[in-house]
Design an enzyme around this catalytic site. Structure first.
Site, PDB file in Angstrom:
ATOM      1  N   LYS A  51       0.922  -1.189  -0.113  1.00 36.56           N
ATOM      2  CA  LYS A  51       0.060  -0.088  -0.046  1.00 36.56           C
ATOM      3  C   LYS A  51       0.835   1.389   0.029  1.00 36.56           C
ATOM      4  O   LYS A  51       0.500   2.307  -0.479  1.00 36.56           O
ATOM      5  CB  LYS A  51      -0.723   0.003   1.396  1.00 36.56           C
ATOM      6  CG  LYS A  51      -1.801  -1.290   1.476  1.00 36.56           C
ATOM      7  CD  LYS A  51      -2.746  -1.432   0.748  1.00 36.56           C
ATOM      8  CE  LYS A  51      -3.876  -2.421   1.109  1.00 36.56           C
ATOM      9  NZ  LYS A  51      -3.277  -4.031   0.933  1.00 36.56           N
TER      10      LYS A  51
HETATM   11  C1  LIG Z   1      -3.989  -4.953   0.603  1.00 33.23           C
HETATM   12  C2  LIG Z   1      -3.400  -6.341   0.672  1.00 33.23           C
HETATM   13  C3  LIG Z   1      -3.841  -7.305  -0.123  1.00 33.23           C
HETATM   14  C4  LIG Z   1      -5.148  -7.133  -1.029  1.00 33.23           C
HETATM   15  O1  LIG Z   1      -4.980  -6.360  -2.044  1.00 33.23           O
HETATM   16  P1  LIG Z   1      -5.964  -5.916  -2.920  1.00 33.23           P
HETATM   17  O2  LIG Z   1      -5.579  -4.667  -3.878  1.00 33.23           O
HETATM   18  O3  LIG Z   1      -7.176  -5.561  -2.079  1.00 33.23           O
HETATM   19  O4  LIG Z   1      -6.427  -6.867  -3.783  1.00 33.23           O
HETATM   20  C5  LIG Z   1      -3.155  -8.438  -0.069  1.00 33.23           C
HETATM   21  N1  LIG Z   1      -2.187  -8.700   0.623  1.00 33.23           N
HETATM   22  C6  LIG Z   1      -1.621  -7.747   1.378  1.00 33.23           C
HETATM   23  C7  LIG Z   1      -0.426  -8.082   2.489  1.00 33.23           C
HETATM   24  C8  LIG Z   1      -2.133  -6.361   1.510  1.00 33.23           C
HETATM   25  O5  LIG Z   1      -1.576  -5.585   2.231  1.00 33.23           O
END
Ligand SMILES: *Cc1c(COP(=O)(O)O)cnc(C)c1O
Length: 306
Positions: A51
């Site tokens: 993120k």
């Molecule tokens: C946010 C996240 C996901 C999921 O990603 P999406 O974009 O919502 O499909 C999976 N694994 C981790 C570690 C994340 O931080």
């Protein structure tokens, strides 16, 4: 310098600032695991979640854009961990935004609770709520539906359907694929999926011309997307808590965006499909499923590796 040129210069500044806190020179390094098998490491950002790639850039770009207009916004978010930490880390100390993150008390990891609650900058706030992630999300919806409040404090969100977040994630599909030989060579990506944001960025890269052979949707025991893509079974089931809370999602908001394309951008059809999904089950047409399967496949793996 012309104003267009100085704008470009400022954007470059924002990008440099956004990625300066990453702990690896390559930002998103590829590690080779075997012949034709690589791992794209997306955990070198300040909160260790992918993120950070989008959130850090959004923080810097918001600061530039709002600063120029002399404006300030209130950012609210609900989190099961990763998003809240990344948002607080990205906006701490930036005066263009006040950030309030709601998290379910006792239901985020200790590391992420500390990431959210220890920054001392006065513009970032983490609020523990009694309840679940859904309780937090419902409060957000109430805030956005209170128009007087919404407009009064200039409410903005940073949830995973935020378009800027999806766009910023397109970049590492290009950087990794080209370093593996694209466009002369096709590359496939397997992407751990929750709200379908990260893998949707891969889909956008493909639409932009990056030769991607296959996108593999990886799910945990909450495998609704795997069931949908492999056997047209998009039936909601009770959500199970797993080791990966970010993947514990039933109806993925960004999946709706893929469906929109698969159905030739027919909004009325998508509205009906999503209404079906919300009350239990949606069924794709044969042609939409076939179209999806030309690019997407899927796999499921629960906490025990089964
Ligand atoms: C946010 C996240 C996901 C999921 O990603 P999406 O974009 O919502 O499909 C999976 N694994 C981790 C570690 C994340 O931080």
């Amino acid at each position: 310098r012309s104003s267009a040129a100085s704008d470009v210069y400022k954007r470059q500044d924002a990008i440099t600032a956004a990625y300066s806190g990453f702990g690896h020179a390559a930002r998103a390094p590829l590690v080779q695991l075997g012949p034709n098998h690589h791992l794209l490491e997306l955990f070198h950002g300040p909160t260790l979640a992918f993120k950070d790639f989008a959130m850090q850039l959004i923080g810097q770009l918001s600061q530039k854009a709002l600063g120029r207009r002399g404006e300030q916004v209130t950012i609210v978010g609900a989190t099961s961990g990763d998003t809240g930490s990344a948002a607080i880390e990205a906006f701490r100390g930036l005066d263009a935004a006040n950030v309030f993150i709601l998290f379910p008390n006792g239901r985020v990891s200790d590391v992420q609770r500390r990431q959210m609650t220890t920054p001392t900058e006065s513009n970032v706030h983490a609020i523990a709520m009694e309840g679940t992630f859904d309780t937090c999300q419902a409060m957000l919806k109430d805030m956005f539906n209170d128009f007087k409040f919404r407009d009064g404090v200039k409410l903005a969100g940073v949830n995973s359907i935020n378009w800027a977040r999806v766009l910023a994630q397109v970049v590492y599909y290009f950087s990794s694929a080209t370093s593996l030989g694209a466009p002369h060579r096709k590359v496939s990506f397997t992407v751990p999926t929750g709200n379908f944001g990260d893998i949707f960025a891969g889909y956008l890269a493909h639409k932009m011309g990056l030769p991607i052979a296959q996108l593999v949707i990886a799910t945990n025991q909450n495998d609704i997307l795997h069931r949908c893509i492999s056997r047209n079974d998009h039936t909601t089931r009770p959500l199970e808590q797993s080791l990966a809370p970010s993947m514990d999602i039933m109806i993925s908001s960004n999946f709706e965006r893929l469906l929109f394309d698969l159905y030739d951008r027919d909004g009325a059809v998508i509205t009906q499909l999503m209404a079906d999904a919300k009350v239990g089950s949606m069924q794709l047409t044969e042609s939409a499923l076939t179209l999806a399967q030309q690019l997407f496949s899927s796999y499921r793996c629960d906490d025990k590796g089964m």
